[in-house]
Design an enzyme around this catalytic site. Structure first.
Site, PDB file in Angstrom:
ATOM      1  N   ASN A   1      48.207  88.437 122.252  1.00 22.64           N
ATOM      2  CA  ASN A   1      48.383  89.783 121.689  1.00 22.64           C
ATOM      3  C   ASN A   1      47.096  90.583 121.929  1.00 22.64           C
ATOM      4  OD1 ASN A   1      48.607  92.075 120.124  1.00 22.64           O
ATOM      5  ND2 ASN A   1      49.462  91.022 118.354  1.00 22.64           N
TER       6      ASN A   1
ATOM      7  N   CYS B   1      47.801  98.271 117.237  1.00 19.33           N
ATOM      8  CA  CYS B   1      48.556  97.821 118.424  1.00 19.33           C
ATOM      9  C   CYS B   1      49.435  98.924 119.020  1.00 19.33           C
ATOM     10  CB  CYS B   1      49.409  96.604 118.095  1.00 19.33           C
ATOM     11  SG  CYS B   1      48.417  95.207 117.582  1.00 19.33           S
TER      12      CYS B   1
ATOM     13  N   HIS C   1      55.539  95.597 123.167  1.00 22.16           N
ATOM     14  CA  HIS C   1      54.275  95.051 122.670  1.00 22.16           C
ATOM     15  C   HIS C   1      54.412  93.532 122.620  1.00 22.16           C
ATOM     16  CE1 HIS C   1      50.720  94.287 120.470  1.00 22.16           C
ATOM     17  NE2 HIS C   1      51.294  94.097 119.296  1.00 22.16           N
TER      18      HIS C   1
HETATM   19  O1  UT7 Z   1      50.531  93.002 116.797  1.00 20.93           O
HETATM   20  C1  UT7 Z   1      50.630  93.535 115.532  1.00 20.93           C
HETATM   21  C2  UT7 Z   1      51.853  93.104 114.825  1.00 20.93           C
HETATM   22  N1  UT7 Z   1      51.833  91.687 114.598  1.00 20.93           N
HETATM   23  C3  UT7 Z   1      52.956  90.998 114.631  1.00 20.93           C
HETATM   24  O2  UT7 Z   1      53.980  91.551 114.920  1.00 20.93           O
HETATM   25  C4  UT7 Z   1      52.905  89.538 114.245  1.00 20.93           C
HETATM   26  C5  UT7 Z   1      54.102  89.194 113.401  1.00 20.93           C
HETATM   27  N2  UT7 Z   1      54.087  87.850 112.886  1.00 20.93           N
HETATM   28  C6  UT7 Z   1      54.250  86.745 113.660  1.00 20.93           C
HETATM   29  O3  UT7 Z   1      54.299  86.840 114.856  1.00 20.93           O
HETATM   30  C7  UT7 Z   1      54.417  85.420 112.981  1.00 20.93           C
HETATM   31  O4  UT7 Z   1      54.622  85.611 111.599  1.00 20.93           O
HETATM   32  C8  UT7 Z   1      53.211  84.450 113.185  1.00 20.93           C
HETATM   33  C9  UT7 Z   1      53.183  83.952 114.604  1.00 20.93           C
HETATM   34  C10 UT7 Z   1      51.918  85.171 112.853  1.00 20.93           C
HETATM   35  C11 UT7 Z   1      53.351  83.241 112.263  1.00 20.93           C
HETATM   36  O5  UT7 Z   1      54.582  82.579 112.508  1.00 20.93           O
HETATM   37  P1  UT7 Z   1      55.555  82.210 111.284  1.00 20.93           P
HETATM   38  O6  UT7 Z   1      56.677  81.490 111.850  1.00 20.93           O
HETATM   39  O7  UT7 Z   1      55.855  83.480 110.534  1.00 20.93           O
HETATM   40  O8  UT7 Z   1      54.667  81.234 110.438  1.00 20.93           O
HETATM   41  P2  UT7 Z   1      54.160  81.379 108.928  1.00 20.93           P
HETATM   42  O9  UT7 Z   1      53.073  82.381 108.814  1.00 20.93           O
HETATM   43  O10 UT7 Z   1      55.347  81.511 108.010  1.00 20.93           O
HETATM   44  O11 UT7 Z   1      53.553  79.948 108.710  1.00 20.93           O
HETATM   45  C12 UT7 Z   1      54.356  78.754 108.808  1.00 20.93           C
HETATM   46  C13 UT7 Z   1      53.437  77.552 108.692  1.00 20.93           C
HETATM   47  C14 UT7 Z   1      52.511  77.619 107.483  1.00 20.93           C
HETATM   48  O12 UT7 Z   1      52.404  76.312 106.939  1.00 20.93           O
HETATM   49  P3  UT7 Z   1      53.279  75.870 105.670  1.00 20.93           P
HETATM   50  O13 UT7 Z   1      52.856  76.819 104.583  1.00 20.93           O
HETATM   51  O14 UT7 Z   1      54.709  76.061 106.071  1.00 20.93           O
HETATM   52  O15 UT7 Z   1      52.865  74.473 105.460  1.00 20.93           O
HETATM   53  C15 UT7 Z   1      51.187  78.022 108.087  1.00 20.93           C
HETATM   54  O16 UT7 Z   1      50.085  77.571 107.326  1.00 20.93           O
HETATM   55  O17 UT7 Z   1      52.598  77.455 109.835  1.00 20.93           O
HETATM   56  C16 UT7 Z   1      51.239  77.297 109.415  1.00 20.93           C
HETATM   57  N3  UT7 Z   1      50.374  77.896 110.429  1.00 20.93           N
HETATM   58  C17 UT7 Z   1      49.908  77.195 111.480  1.00 20.93           C
HETATM   59  N4  UT7 Z   1      50.074  75.912 111.853  1.00 20.93           N
HETATM   60  C18 UT7 Z   1      49.480  75.526 112.993  1.00 20.93           C
HETATM   61  C19 UT7 Z   1      49.925  79.170 110.513  1.00 20.93           C
HETATM   62  N5  UT7 Z   1      49.180  79.313 111.616  1.00 20.93           N
HETATM   63  C20 UT7 Z   1      49.157  78.110 112.229  1.00 20.93           C
HETATM   64  C21 UT7 Z   1      48.560  77.632 113.404  1.00 20.93           C
HETATM   65  N6  UT7 Z   1      48.752  76.344 113.744  1.00 20.93           N
HETATM   66  N7  UT7 Z   1      47.827  78.424 114.214  1.00 20.93           N
END
Ligand code: UT7
Length: 321
Positions: A278, A112, A248
């Site tokens: 993204n 990215c 970004h």
């Molecule tokens: O571009 C390159 C660099 N990339 C980034 O900078 C991305 C950085 N990370 C992020 O933007 C965020 O971490 C995400 C958007 C990817 C995820 O958000 P989060 O608030 O960190 O969520 P998480 O990964 O901690 O997941 C929270 C919950 C989980 O469920 P449980 O374990 O709490 O029951 C996931 O399984 O959300 C669940 N989950 C979803 N639920 C519905 C993960 N993806 C989804 C989804 N829909 N698409």
């Protein structure tokens, strides 16, 4: 000599995939995607549409905008992680499409942060007199690399291309660039297969981008926060001098955190994530072009560009537009 942005262009594929569309084939909700990421819809390349196809469209618009022809371009640098082919590189494929011949043309692979890497390299060619008119592209088709069954990644990534034409001038345009990488984080965000790995996982039909999202998130916020301050410090300028932050577009919450670090209201930040998702290396030049075309970014203003991606790689640029 300095490198100044003489023109910009961008392109997004025609097909739009909304959060509601995603709800139909993956276990997710519009509410989750919007509140956790800020994304509402994204553009997805057609089956036969390649990174070079998108880059070419963005490049032609940027050339028109800069008032330059094929004979003027003497360097092409493309940031991409999704080349059409292993070789020739996307820069070379693009060169042929644009009827440009003989100048150096290559791609840089920094996920990215690819556009910031490409911009920094091109700026150095121009500043040292090795090029007078450089084409810098950020283009990616990450939709072709995600596992469409993996809700933790497929709702995030999308396709697009952005292009910038740099011209040699006496007044500073690209004032400074700041690039970093730390391969210790290689396991937090990766595509785990490739040429010398034998494409084994690809052949088994079992591969996609892997991201430990919440761990990437924490490092991204801290790293980008430090990076924007490093950029200001290197130029002995205060936060109040920045007219526009062009970040970004990975997550609206990351963007807001960096704006806060700069004491910038969100009105001074170019945000495209809601409709772009993204787009990896394309995200910064797409946002830059959007802000210029809708008249928010004006000549003479001071811009801070930043990006963070797999590797990890990260980079910024302070630009007098
Ligand atoms: O571009 C390159 C660099 N990339 C980034 O900078 C991305 C950085 N990370 C992020 O933007 C965020 O971490 C995400 C958007 C990817 C995820 O958000 P989060 O608030 O960190 O969520 P998480 O990964 O901690 O997941 C929270 C919950 C989980 O469920 P449980 O374990 O709490 O029951 C996931 O399984 O959300 C669940 N989950 C979803 N639920 C519905 C993960 N993806 C989804 C989804 N829909 N698409």
């Amino acid at each position: 000599m300095h490198a100044r942005i003489a023109g910009t262009g961008s392109y997004l594929p025609e097909k739009i995939l909304t959060n509601a569309d995603l709800e139909k084939f993956v276990d997710t909700t519009d509410e989750w995607i919007r509140t956790r990421t800020g994304i509402e819809s994204r553009h997805i390349a057609g089956e036969d549409e390649t990174t070079t196809d998108l880059a070419e469209k963005a490049a032609r618009i940027a050339m028109l905008d800069a008032g330059v022809g094929p004979e003027d371009i003497d360097l092409i640098v493309v940031g991409t992680a999704t080349p059409d082919l292993v070789f020739p590189n996307v820069g070379t494929l693009l060169q042929a499409r644009l009827d440009i011949h003989g100048c150096p043309a290559f791609s840089v692979e920094a996920a990215c942060a690819g556009f910031l890497y490409a911009l920094s390299i091109a700026e150095k060619f121009v500043a040292t007199g090795s090029a007078r008119c450089a084409m810098v592209i950020g283009a990616d088709t990450l939709s072709k690399m995600v596992d469409w069954k993996d809700r933790s990644t497929c709702v995030l990534f999308a396709d697009g291309a952005g292009a910038v034409i740099l011209k040699a001038t006496e007044e500073p345009g690209i004032i400074s660039t700041h690039l970093h990488a730390d391969g210790r984080y290689k396991d937090l965000l990766l595509y785990p297969d490739g040429v010398s790995k034998g494409f084994k996982k690809v052949r088994a039909g079992n591969v996609g981008v892997i991201m430990k999202g919440n761990e990437v998130y924490k490092v991204a916020v801290n790293t980008l926060g430090a990076l924007v301050l490093e950029t200001l410090k290197a130029n002995h300028i205060g936060k109040e001098k920045i007219d526009w932050l062009i970040p970004h577009q990975a997550n609206i919450r990351i963007i807001e955190a960096i704006a806060k670090r700069l004491d910038l209201p969100m009105e001074r930040v170019i945000v495209t994530i809601q409709h772009h998702g993204n787009t990896s290396a394309a995200s910064v030049p797409l946002a830059l072009d959007a802000g210029i075309r809708d008249g928010r970014i004006k000549r003479g203003q001071l811009l801070l560009l930043e990006a963070f991606g797999g590797g990890f790689t990260w980079g910024s640029a302070l630009v007098r537009y």
